[in-house]
Design a protein around this motif. Structure first.
Motif, PDB file in Angstrom:
ATOM      1  N   PHE A   1       0.777  -1.252   0.004  1.00  0.00           N
ATOM      2  CA  PHE A   1      -0.161   0.014  -0.070  1.00  0.00           C
ATOM      3  C   PHE A   1       0.591   1.282  -0.029  1.00  0.00           C
ATOM      4  CE2 PHE A   1      -2.180   3.464   2.302  1.00  0.00           C
ATOM      5  CZ  PHE A   1      -3.356   3.591   1.260  1.00  0.00           C
ATOM      6  N   ALA A   2       1.883   1.294   0.701  1.00  0.00           N
ATOM      7  CA  ALA A   2       2.664   2.458   0.868  1.00  0.00           C
ATOM      8  C   ALA A   2       3.556   2.618  -0.310  1.00  0.00           C
ATOM      9  CB  ALA A   2       3.723   2.350   2.263  1.00  0.00           C
ATOM     10  N   GLN A   3       3.845   1.666  -0.939  1.00  0.00           N
ATOM     11  CA  GLN A   3       4.498   1.680  -2.314  1.00  0.00           C
ATOM     12  C   GLN A   3       3.706   2.093  -3.382  1.00  0.00           C
ATOM     13  OE1 GLN A   3       7.855  -0.335  -3.203  1.00  0.00           O
ATOM     14  NE2 GLN A   3       8.744   0.290  -1.183  1.00  0.00           N
ATOM     15  N   GLY A   4       2.216   1.981  -3.073  1.00  0.00           N
ATOM     16  CA  GLY A   4       1.307   2.278  -4.150  1.00  0.00           C
ATOM     17  C   GLY A   4       1.079   1.305  -5.313  1.00  0.00           C
ATOM     18  N   ASP A   5       1.555   0.015  -4.872  1.00  0.00           N
ATOM     19  CA  ASP A   5       1.340  -1.180  -5.676  1.00  0.00           C
ATOM     20  C   ASP A   5       0.025  -1.842  -5.114  1.00  0.00           C
ATOM     21  OD1 ASP A   5       1.251  -3.490  -6.935  1.00  0.00           O
ATOM     22  OD2 ASP A   5       3.457  -4.166  -6.357  1.00  0.00           O
TER      23      ASP A   5
ATOM     24  N   LYS B   1     -13.299 -11.350   8.788  1.00  0.00           N
ATOM     25  CA  LYS B   1     -12.672 -11.358  10.326  1.00  0.00           C
ATOM     26  C   LYS B   1     -11.515 -10.451  10.503  1.00  0.00           C
ATOM     27  CE  LYS B   1     -14.951 -14.692  12.152  1.00  0.00           C
ATOM     28  NZ  LYS B   1     -15.868 -14.586  12.974  1.00  0.00           N
ATOM     29  N   ASN B   2     -11.065  -9.766   9.192  1.00  0.00           N
ATOM     30  CA  ASN B   2      -9.890  -8.960   9.293  1.00  0.00           C
ATOM     31  C   ASN B   2     -10.377  -7.368   9.049  1.00  0.00           C
ATOM     32  OD1 ASN B   2      -7.309  -7.724   8.714  1.00  0.00           O
ATOM     33  ND2 ASN B   2      -6.610  -9.580   8.951  1.00  0.00           N
ATOM     34  N   GLU B   3     -10.360  -6.703  10.108  1.00  0.00           N
ATOM     35  CA  GLU B   3     -10.876  -5.355  10.209  1.00  0.00           C
ATOM     36  C   GLU B   3      -9.747  -4.525   9.123  1.00  0.00           C
ATOM     37  OE1 GLU B   3     -11.011  -1.498  12.995  1.00  0.00           O
ATOM     38  OE2 GLU B   3     -10.935  -3.481  13.934  1.00  0.00           O
ATOM     39  N   THR B   4      -8.242  -4.862   9.350  1.00  0.00           N
ATOM     40  CA  THR B   4      -7.390  -4.042   8.710  1.00  0.00           C
ATOM     41  C   THR B   4      -7.507  -4.135   7.348  1.00  0.00           C
ATOM     42  OG1 THR B   4      -5.864  -4.253  10.681  1.00  0.00           O
ATOM     43  CG2 THR B   4      -4.842  -3.579   8.718  1.00  0.00           C
ATOM     44  N   ALA B   5      -7.691  -5.455   6.876  1.00  0.00           N
ATOM     45  CA  ALA B   5      -7.576  -5.652   5.417  1.00  0.00           C
ATOM     46  C   ALA B   5      -9.097  -4.879   4.559  1.00  0.00           C
ATOM     47  CB  ALA B   5      -7.954  -7.169   5.010  1.00  0.00           C
ATOM     48  N   PHE B   6     -10.028  -4.982   5.409  1.00  0.00           N
ATOM     49  CA  PHE B   6     -11.072  -4.027   4.737  1.00  0.00           C
ATOM     50  C   PHE B   6     -10.623  -2.490   4.835  1.00  0.00           C
ATOM     51  CE2 PHE B   6     -13.828  -7.589   6.158  1.00  0.00           C
ATOM     52  CZ  PHE B   6     -14.356  -8.051   4.869  1.00  0.00           C
ATOM     53  N   HIS B   7     -10.171  -2.125   6.010  1.00  0.00           N
ATOM     54  CA  HIS B   7      -9.941  -0.797   6.161  1.00  0.00           C
ATOM     55  C   HIS B   7      -8.844  -0.345   4.840  1.00  0.00           C
ATOM     56  CE1 HIS B   7      -9.127   3.132   7.851  1.00  0.00           C
ATOM     57  NE2 HIS B   7      -7.710   3.145   7.609  1.00  0.00           N
ATOM     58  N   VAL B   8      -7.619  -1.017   4.689  1.00  0.00           N
ATOM     59  CA  VAL B   8      -6.888  -1.028   3.793  1.00  0.00           C
ATOM     60  C   VAL B   8      -7.469  -0.790   2.646  1.00  0.00           C
ATOM     61  CG1 VAL B   8      -4.719  -1.621   2.510  1.00  0.00           C
ATOM     62  CG2 VAL B   8      -4.769  -1.606   5.032  1.00  0.00           C
ATOM     63  N   ARG B   9      -8.170  -1.761   1.952  1.00  0.00           N
ATOM     64  CA  ARG B   9      -8.942  -1.932   0.777  1.00  0.00           C
ATOM     65  C   ARG B   9      -9.915  -0.815   0.669  1.00  0.00           C
ATOM     66  NH1 ARG B   9      -9.826  -1.562  -3.467  1.00  0.00           N
ATOM     67  NH2 ARG B   9     -11.035  -2.813  -5.141  1.00  0.00           N
ATOM     68  N   GLY B  10     -10.420   0.008   1.544  1.00  0.00           N
ATOM     69  CA  GLY B  10     -11.334   1.127   1.371  1.00  0.00           C
ATOM     70  C   GLY B  10     -10.384   2.299   1.159  1.00  0.00           C
ATOM     71  N   LEU B  11      -9.177   2.266   1.772  1.00  0.00           N
ATOM     72  CA  LEU B  11      -8.125   3.162   1.277  1.00  0.00           C
ATOM     73  C   LEU B  11      -7.695   3.306  -0.090  1.00  0.00           C
ATOM     74  CD1 LEU B  11      -5.871   3.307   4.346  1.00  0.00           C
ATOM     75  CD2 LEU B  11      -7.488   5.098   4.011  1.00  0.00           C
TER      76      LEU B  11
ATOM     77  N   GLU C   1      -8.567   5.285  -5.467  1.00  0.00           N
ATOM     78  CA  GLU C   1      -8.760   4.895  -6.928  1.00  0.00           C
ATOM     79  C   GLU C   1      -9.931   5.694  -7.416  1.00  0.00           C
ATOM     80  OE1 GLU C   1      -6.821   0.600  -7.479  1.00  0.00           O
ATOM     81  OE2 GLU C   1      -9.070   0.519  -6.889  1.00  0.00           O
ATOM     82  N   GLY C   2     -10.581   6.410  -6.595  1.00  0.00           N
ATOM     83  CA  GLY C   2     -11.796   7.286  -6.934  1.00  0.00           C
ATOM     84  C   GLY C   2     -13.032   6.585  -6.723  1.00  0.00           C
ATOM     85  N   ASP C   3     -13.010   5.430  -6.256  1.00  0.00           N
ATOM     86  CA  ASP C   3     -14.399   4.683  -6.251  1.00  0.00           C
ATOM     87  C   ASP C   3     -14.838   4.802  -4.536  1.00  0.00           C
ATOM     88  OD1 ASP C   3     -16.510   2.969  -6.049  1.00  0.00           O
ATOM     89  OD2 ASP C   3     -15.362   1.290  -6.835  1.00  0.00           O
ATOM     90  N   LEU C   4     -15.660   5.964  -4.308  1.00  0.00           N
ATOM     91  CA  LEU C   4     -16.065   6.177  -3.013  1.00  0.00           C
ATOM     92  C   LEU C   4     -17.208   5.108  -2.444  1.00  0.00           C
ATOM     93  CD1 LEU C   4     -16.068   9.816  -3.395  1.00  0.00           C
ATOM     94  CD2 LEU C   4     -14.414   8.737  -2.562  1.00  0.00           C
ATOM     95  N   ASP C   5     -18.036   4.702  -3.493  1.00  0.00           N
ATOM     96  CA  ASP C   5     -19.023   3.777  -3.101  1.00  0.00           C
ATOM     97  C   ASP C   5     -18.302   2.463  -2.218  1.00  0.00           C
ATOM     98  OD1 ASP C   5     -21.202   5.354  -3.917  1.00  0.00           O
ATOM     99  OD2 ASP C   5     -21.276   4.409  -5.789  1.00  0.00           O
ATOM    100  N   GLU C   6     -17.299   1.928  -2.939  1.00  0.00           N
ATOM    101  CA  GLU C   6     -16.620   0.767  -2.550  1.00  0.00           C
ATOM    102  C   GLU C   6     -15.791   1.156  -1.453  1.00  0.00           C
ATOM    103  OE1 GLU C   6     -13.106  -2.333  -3.719  1.00  0.00           O
ATOM    104  OE2 GLU C   6     -14.160  -1.447  -5.401  1.00  0.00           O
ATOM    105  N   ALA C   7     -15.287   2.376  -1.378  1.00  0.00           N
ATOM    106  CA  ALA C   7     -14.582   2.545  -0.238  1.00  0.00           C
ATOM    107  C   ALA C   7     -15.448   2.624   1.141  1.00  0.00           C
ATOM    108  CB  ALA C   7     -13.823   4.052  -0.309  1.00  0.00           C
ATOM    109  N   MET C   8     -16.741   3.340   0.996  1.00  0.00           N
ATOM    110  CA  MET C   8     -17.479   3.533   2.277  1.00  0.00           C
ATOM    111  C   MET C   8     -17.890   2.058   2.422  1.00  0.00           C
ATOM    112  SD  MET C   8     -17.400   6.199   3.687  1.00  0.00           S
ATOM    113  CE  MET C   8     -18.884   6.094   4.835  1.00  0.00           C
ATOM    114  N   GLU C   9     -18.073   1.163   1.493  1.00  0.00           N
ATOM    115  CA  GLU C   9     -18.601  -0.132   1.985  1.00  0.00           C
ATOM    116  C   GLU C   9     -17.529  -0.964   2.670  1.00  0.00           C
ATOM    117  OE1 GLU C   9     -19.519  -4.228  -0.776  1.00  0.00           O
ATOM    118  OE2 GLU C   9     -20.183  -2.336  -1.398  1.00  0.00           O
ATOM    119  N   CYS C  10     -16.177  -0.729   2.091  1.00  0.00           N
ATOM    120  CA  CYS C  10     -15.110  -1.395   2.975  1.00  0.00           C
ATOM    121  C   CYS C  10     -14.898  -0.822   4.374  1.00  0.00           C
ATOM    122  CB  CYS C  10     -14.013  -1.110   2.130  1.00  0.00           C
ATOM    123  SG  CYS C  10     -13.777  -2.107   0.799  1.00  0.00           S
TER     124      CYS C  10
END
Length: 119
Positions: free
Chosen positions: A5-9, A27-37, A42-51
């Motif tokens: 994530f930090a490398q932008g990959d 079960k993994n809160e962090t995975a959902f959070h990073v996926r939301g970030l 990427e400009g997909d705010l609907d998916e971000a809020m869902e994550c």
């Protein structure tokens, strides 16, 4: 995950998140959070809020709502004419936990959300 994530990959990061979520479904809160970030970047705010919402549900706490509000405020500064940003920001503010406010300050989430939408 954070390294990619930090490398932008985002491709590798999303792949790793997929592996984590398949191994530990819902079960993994962090995975959902990073996926939301990533979705937000990427400009997909609907998916971000869902994550962010899924991360909130997994955590059982309201700590991601303030993060979502913070991130959406940043997005609203960049995309001032995007109504989706303002909608999701208002929705996040509406769900903002009152206990996160400093003691002695009153906070009405309905009024705060309405103010955002009026912009």
């Amino acid at each position: 995950m954070f390294h990619y994530f930090a490398q932008g990959d985002y491709i590798e990061c999303k792949s790793l998140i997929g592996e984590i979520q398949s191994k530990y479904p819902e079960k993994n809160e962090t995975a959902f959070h990073v996926r939301g970030l990533i979705a937000r970047n990427e400009g997909d705010l609907d998916e971000a809020m869902e994550c962010f919402h899924k991360a909130y549900e997994v955590s059982g706490k309201n700590k991601n709502v303030p993060i979502a509000v913070e991130q959406l405020k940043k997005a609203s500064e960049v995309m001032k004419d995007n109504p989706k940003v303002w909608f999701w920001l208002a929705k996040a503010i509406y769900h903002f936990p009152a206990e996160k406010m400093q003691q002695g300050k009153t906070f009405n989430p309905v009024e705060a959300a309405r103010t955002v939408l009026m912009k």
